[in-house]
Design a protein around this motif. Structure first.
Motif, PDB file in Angstrom:
ATOM      1  N   GLU A 176       0.826  -1.214   0.000  1.00 19.90           N
ATOM      2  CA  GLU A 176       0.000   0.000   0.000  1.00 19.90           C
ATOM      3  C   GLU A 176       0.855   1.256   0.000  1.00 19.90           C
ATOM      4  O   GLU A 176       0.510   2.261  -0.617  1.00 19.90           O
ATOM      5  CB  GLU A 176      -0.931  -0.015   1.216  1.00 19.90           C
ATOM      6  CG  GLU A 176      -1.967  -1.136   1.196  1.00 19.90           C
ATOM      7  CD  GLU A 176      -2.875  -1.080   2.413  1.00 19.90           C
ATOM      8  OE1 GLU A 176      -2.648  -0.180   3.267  1.00 19.90           O
ATOM      9  OE2 GLU A 176      -3.787  -1.913   2.516  1.00 19.90           O
ATOM     10  N   GLN A 177       1.967   1.217   0.718  1.00 21.92           N
ATOM     11  CA  GLN A 177       2.857   2.370   0.742  1.00 21.92           C
ATOM     12  C   GLN A 177       3.673   2.489  -0.544  1.00 21.92           C
ATOM     13  O   GLN A 177       4.112   3.578  -0.907  1.00 21.92           O
ATOM     14  CB  GLN A 177       3.821   2.279   1.940  1.00 21.92           C
ATOM     15  CG  GLN A 177       3.147   2.340   3.292  1.00 21.92           C
ATOM     16  CD  GLN A 177       2.537   1.008   3.703  1.00 21.92           C
ATOM     17  OE1 GLN A 177       2.794  -0.021   3.070  1.00 21.92           O
ATOM     18  NE2 GLN A 177       1.720   1.020   4.756  1.00 21.92           N
ATOM     19  N   ARG A 178       3.867   1.364  -1.243  1.00 24.09           N
ATOM     20  CA  ARG A 178       4.681   1.377  -2.461  1.00 24.09           C
ATOM     21  C   ARG A 178       3.947   0.602  -3.552  1.00 24.09           C
ATOM     22  O   ARG A 178       4.280  -0.552  -3.849  1.00 24.09           O
ATOM     23  CB  ARG A 178       6.050   0.779  -2.191  1.00 24.09           C
ATOM     24  CG  ARG A 178       7.024   0.853  -3.357  1.00 24.09           C
ATOM     25  CD  ARG A 178       8.329   0.149  -3.070  1.00 24.09           C
ATOM     26  NE  ARG A 178       8.153  -1.259  -2.778  1.00 24.09           N
ATOM     27  CZ  ARG A 178       8.404  -1.816  -1.608  1.00 24.09           C
ATOM     28  NH1 ARG A 178       8.829  -1.069  -0.602  1.00 24.09           N
ATOM     29  NH2 ARG A 178       8.228  -3.103  -1.405  1.00 24.09           N
TER      30      ARG A 178
END
Length: 282
Positions: free
Chosen positions: A143-145
Motif C-alpha cells: 500500500e505504501q509502495r
C-alpha cells in the motif's frame, strides 16, 4: 527434537554453490507465486572505482522487469540505508567516467531480467542481507509502495513517452554547459602540459616534479603528436643526405619527376591561355 530441527532449518538462509544467497521475492502479500533473487558481496579485484566500494556493494541477479531502481532501493532499505542502485542488462564495470546522459539521449531500455548493484552506506548491511531467511519473502507491491503492471504500466509508459519542449531545452542547455566546461578544462590542462614540456634548442625537455602522491597522467593526443614531431625532426637532423650512391640516384630521380610534373602543368596552363585568347564572333 525433530520438529525443532525442522523449525530451525526454516529460519536459516539459503546458500547455493558460488556463494550466492537465495532471497524469496513476491509481487504482493496475497500472491501465490514467488521469485528468487541471488545475491552475493561484490568483490572484483580489477575494479578500483569508488562508485562501487567492495565492502558495501551487493551484487544481485535475476531482478524481474517490474522492479525499477526505486523499487529495488525500497526492498533492500530494510537491511540498512541504501546509497545507490544500478540496474544493467549484463554484469560489467561501472560507467562512472564520462558525462551522465539524460533519459532523452539514452536508447530505449530493454525489457527483461536484469542484474543490479546495490551500494549501502554501511558495511554491516551486507551480512544482514546474506543472513535473511529464505522463507520470509520480500514483498514488491504494498500500500505504501504500489507498483503498476499490465495495462496501467503501459498507459504510464505511453504518457511518459511524450517529451515536453521546456524540459528538453533545459536538459540540452545543462549538457552543453557541462560540455563546454570540460573542453575548457581539457584545453587548460593541455596548455599546462605544453608549458611544462617545452624543448630547448639542444633538444632537452625540462621535467618538473609534481607534489607528493601525485599519479602520472596519461598523455593526451596533442602531447603524443608533439612527441612524434620532435622525433621526426631529430631523425632529419641526424640523417646524411646524398651520402650513399643510392641516395644520390633516388634524389636525381625525384628531381626529374618533379620537373616533368611542372612541365606538364605549364603546358596545360599555356594551352588554356591560348584557348581564352581566340577570337570567337559567334
Amino acid at each position: 527434537m525433530a520438529p525443532s530441527k525442522k523449525k530451525h532449518a526454516k529460519n536459516q538462509a539459503s546458500v547455493i554453490p558460488g556463494g550466492f544467497t537465495v532471497l524469496s521475492l513476491q509481487f504482493s502479500s496475497d500472491s501465490a507465486a514467488s521469485h528468487s533473487l541471488y545475491v552475493k558481496e561484490h568483490r572484483v579485484r580489477a575494479e578500483r572505482s569508488s562508485h562501487r566500494p567492495l565492502d558495501r556493494t551487493l551484487f544481485v541477479l535475476n531482478i524481474p522487469p517490474y522492479c525499477s531502481e526505486d523499487v529495488v532501493k525500497d526492498l533492500f532499505s530494510q537491511f540498512g540505508s541504501v546509497q545507490s542502485v544500478e540496474l544493467r542488462d549484463h554484469p560489467g564495470s561501472s560507467q562512472e567516467a564520462g558525462p551522465k546522459l539524460s533519459k532523452f539521449f539514452k536508447p530505449a531500455e530493454k525489457q527483461g531480467f536484469k542484474v543490479g548493484y546495490v551500494v549501502f552506506q554501511n558495511s554491516s548491511s551486507l551480512p544482514a542481507v546474506k543472513s535473511h531467511p529464505h522463507d520470509v519473502p520480500l514483498v514488491v507491491c504494498t500500500e505504501q509502495r504500489p507498483v503498476k503492471t499490465g495495462l496501467q504500466k503501459w498507459i504510464q509508459q505511453y504518457t511518459d513517452s511524450f517529451i515536453q519542449p521546456e524540459q528538453l531545452q533545459q536538459k540540452v542547455d545543462s549538457f552543453m554547459e557541462e560540455y563546454d566546461k570540460r573542453k575548457e578544462e581539457e584545453a587548460e590542462r593541455q596548455k599546462k602540459e605544453a608549458e611544462e614540456e617545452q624543448e630547448d634548442e639542444e633538444g632537452w625537455v625540462k621535467v618538473t616534479r609534481g607534489h607528493k602522491g601525485a599519479k602520472a597522467r596519461p598523455h593526451s593526443e596533442a602531447a603524443n603528436q608533439r612527441t612524434l614531431q620532435r622525433e621526426i625532426t631529430k631523425k632529419k637532423r641526424k640523417e646524411l643526405l646524398n651520402f650513399y650512391t643510392w641516395q644520390h640516384r633516388n634524389t636525381q630521380k625525384e628531381h626529374i619527376a618533379e620537373l616533368r610534373k611542372k612541365f606538364e602543368e605549364d603546358k596545360q596552363r599555356i594551352a588554356l591561355l591560348r584557348a581564352q585568347r581566340k577570337f570567337r564572333p559567334y
